[in-house]
Motif scaffolding. Structure first.
Motif, short mmCIF file in Angstrom:
data_model
loop_
_atom_site.label_atom_id
_atom_site.label_comp_id
_atom_site.label_asym_id
_atom_site.label_seq_id
_atom_site.Cartn_x
_atom_site.Cartn_y
_atom_site.Cartn_z
N UNK A 78 0.80 -1.32 0.07
CA UNK A 78 -0.15 -0.05 0.02
C UNK A 78 0.91 1.28 -0.11
N UNK B 27 -4.42 -1.19 2.78
CA UNK B 27 -4.50 -0.53 4.30
C UNK B 27 -5.27 -1.31 5.24
N UNK C 212 -5.11 -4.78 8.51
CA UNK C 212 -5.84 -4.80 9.92
C UNK C 212 -6.70 -5.84 9.87
N UNK D 176 -2.15 -5.90 16.08
CA UNK D 176 -2.69 -4.85 15.23
C UNK D 176 -2.63 -3.41 16.05
N UNK D 177 -2.52 -3.27 17.23
CA UNK D 177 -2.17 -2.03 17.94
C UNK D 177 -0.76 -1.73 17.72
N UNK E 72 -0.67 -0.24 14.02
CA UNK E 72 -1.40 0.96 13.98
C UNK E 72 -0.14 2.20 14.50
N UNK F 155 2.58 2.39 11.81
CA UNK F 155 2.10 3.17 10.59
C UNK F 155 1.94 4.49 10.87
N UNK F 156 1.88 4.93 12.12
CA UNK F 156 2.02 6.39 12.49
C UNK F 156 3.34 7.02 12.27
N UNK G 283 4.22 7.19 8.66
CA UNK G 283 3.81 8.73 8.00
C UNK G 283 4.56 9.77 8.31
N UNK G 284 4.91 9.89 9.67
CA UNK G 284 5.89 10.75 10.20
C UNK G 284 7.04 10.81 9.69
N UNK H 216 7.60 9.72 6.61
CA UNK H 216 7.60 9.85 5.33
C UNK H 216 7.58 11.47 5.12
N UNK H 217 6.93 12.40 5.92
CA UNK H 217 6.78 13.73 5.76
C UNK H 217 7.94 14.22 6.18
#
Lengths: 344, 344
Positions: A90, A127, A131, A147-148, A151, A154-155, A158-159, A161-162
């Motif tokens: 994804x 994505x 889950x 799964x926790x 999550x 993945x947070x 994202x941080x 990548x930015x």
């Protein structure tokens, strides 16, 4: 070079992981129904009837090895392996839009082949499926803990990548230049967190407690950094026939990778010449060659290779803290060496 | 018109839900760190210091009412309410890219304000946070069951969105025309599944068993359909000053909504004239007025309003099958009436 025996050990572990994981991936993509399932199959390269055999399947391999390390069956790790692979893919699909990359695995990227809207939607669907495969299993408790972790990973992704994108807007030198520590935090978040998830979730699903899962999380993060350091070296000095990327590729793209950041931070005479050259812009092949040489002269290459080796030591430390069968330990070690072996 | 008492009941329930949910949303967005947190705050409209008070917060409201219906505290539902709101907003951000919509809640959409890459990444981050808030709570078991429902609902949403896009490529008439049943399947997937998640997960987190959660899932889906039918009527005949959208908006955009699909399926003389007009293209305001009249003459408007009412009956059937305090039942009923009351 990678020792032949390492290569055999890694290939055997990754083949086992792929064979277990791929049916779950195909089922997850199939559940998306006609249009999306077709786009998913295109991305995974299943349209030709092939498996995703081309890749090293490092995430599924880590998950399966971790499950075996704590005494579980390889199959225990499959929901974690499939979830990691779904997230990885994804994220490739969305990253290709973000970066404007037109090719992926030798074919047009999904957004080039099907358009940006379809690429956004298939990424979102994969994505959620990640889950779904973790939570839909028979063991809801461990699935939930895994799964926790997903999550949270993945947070971080994202941080990371930015952050990576924001690095491109920062200057080469001065107080706003990207520091080595900042780069490593970004790389752990962008690359290491998902490898950490793969290993820790594989262990969790096989019954490991949280402390052991934490060890495998750190192991995955060290492997991710070792991998990223190696990629950064190859991004400048890699052989285009082996990497499939242009020579001096990262310099051409103006990427702020570790060898360059370390070279600039070294404050040697070569560092100063490098800043001037980068600020002026690398216009010719001669500029690129000179910049690569200056990075090397300022110690950026050596620093990065040492960092890769240091992170392999980190992997070894993690392995030492968890009792496991010798052949599984050997599998992790071979995987680590094969990741940095590309530059040795 | 909506009865004043319905309005008061709904506003009071939604205010309660918003006040409980918003701190969790703000914390989830805050965890994304500087750059992403800022973009998230922009999207939610927090930069002005306002809450997301403008909206009806229908998903949090459903979650809280369902928790109260089964004897739980409103706060039990908060992870479900926050997850639903995060998913709803992630999906708005990505949909605005997919549909090329430049405005959202009276300000430039995220992709217009920050670019497509940032909009993709913040959407992905909110998507993961939705699972994070469900799984990070103190009750891992129920959180996992709710998260599994969320993954399934999101798969449906993705499939529904793709179906909706594919409808635009299909002809108005003939064997490949979109049938009423296909439209309703798409609308349940695209809109109903997340409302079904909101209600069922709210009940689950408050201790309901799977059968009761299933009732609330159906309730949410019926509400979603009632809402969609109402939106489709407003999309053609709504007052632009009330809807904020252009008059005959859905006809202008060539959308295949239920009134049009039903009018074409009715095979009346007006249906035939409508096909000819749509095939020729609606070029002038007179064309749009005539098309709207033909949809009405062929019974498309009446059919859609009847469907909205039928789905409210479905809501009532669900409510009848679960014992609950009278004031909570009244809250659900008022919410349903307020959704379709916009066209009454």
């Amino acid at each position: 070079m990678i020792a032949d025996s390492d290569h055999d050990v890694v290939m055997s572990a990754s083949r086992r992981a792929r064979e277990l994981t791929e049916p779950v991936l195909r089922a997850a993509v199939g559940r998306l129904g006609g249009a999306l399932a077709g786009i998913g199959a295109y991305h995974f390269g299943w349209q030709s009837g092939d498996s995703f055999a081309a890749g090293k399947a490092i995430r599924p391999t880590l998950a399966v090895l971790a499950a075996e390390a704590v005494g579980g069956a390889p199959s225990d790790a499959v929901p974690a392996a499939a979830a990691a692979e779904l997230v990885h893919n994804f994220s490739l699909i969305h990253d290709d839009i973000v970066d404007g990359d037109e090719l992926r695995r030798g074919q047009p990227a999904v957004w080039k082949a099907y358009g940006v809207p379809a690429a956004i939607l298939i990424g979102d669907a994969l994505h959620s499926e990640a889950f779904g495969v973790l939570l839909g299993g028979s063991g809801p408790n461990t699935g939930a803990a895994a799964a926790e972790r997903l999550a949270a990973a993945m947070r971080e992704m994202a941080i990371g990548q930015v952050e990576d994108i924001r690095f491109t807007e920062r200057p080469w030198a001065g107080e706003h230049a990207v520091r080595i520590a900042e780069y490593e935090v970004m790389a752990v978040a962008k690359t290491g967190a998902l490898l950490g998830f793969s290993a820790s979730a594989g262990a969790l699903l096989a019954g490991a407690d949280d402390a052991v899962a934490g060890c495998f999380d750190r192991l995955g993060r060290h492997l991710g950094l070792a991998f990223q350091c190696t990629d950064d070296v190859l991004g400048i000095w890699g052989d285009p026939t082996a990497t499939g990327k242009p020579v001096f590729g990262d310099l051409r793209e103006g990427k702020k990778t570790l060898p360059i950041i370390a070279a600039l931070a070294a404050e040697t005479p070569a560092s100063s010449r490098l800043v001037a050259l980068l600020d002026a812009g690398l216009r010719t092949d001669a500029d690129l060659r000179l910049a690569a040489q200056l990075v090397e002269d300022a110690g950026g290459r050596e620093f990065t290779e040492r960092e890769a080796a240091r992170h392999l030591t980190g992997v070894a430390d993690c392995l030492a803290s968890v009792p496991m069968p010798a052949e599984i330990r050997a599998g992790f070690e071979a995987l680590g060496r094969s990741l940095i072996g590309r530059i040795r």
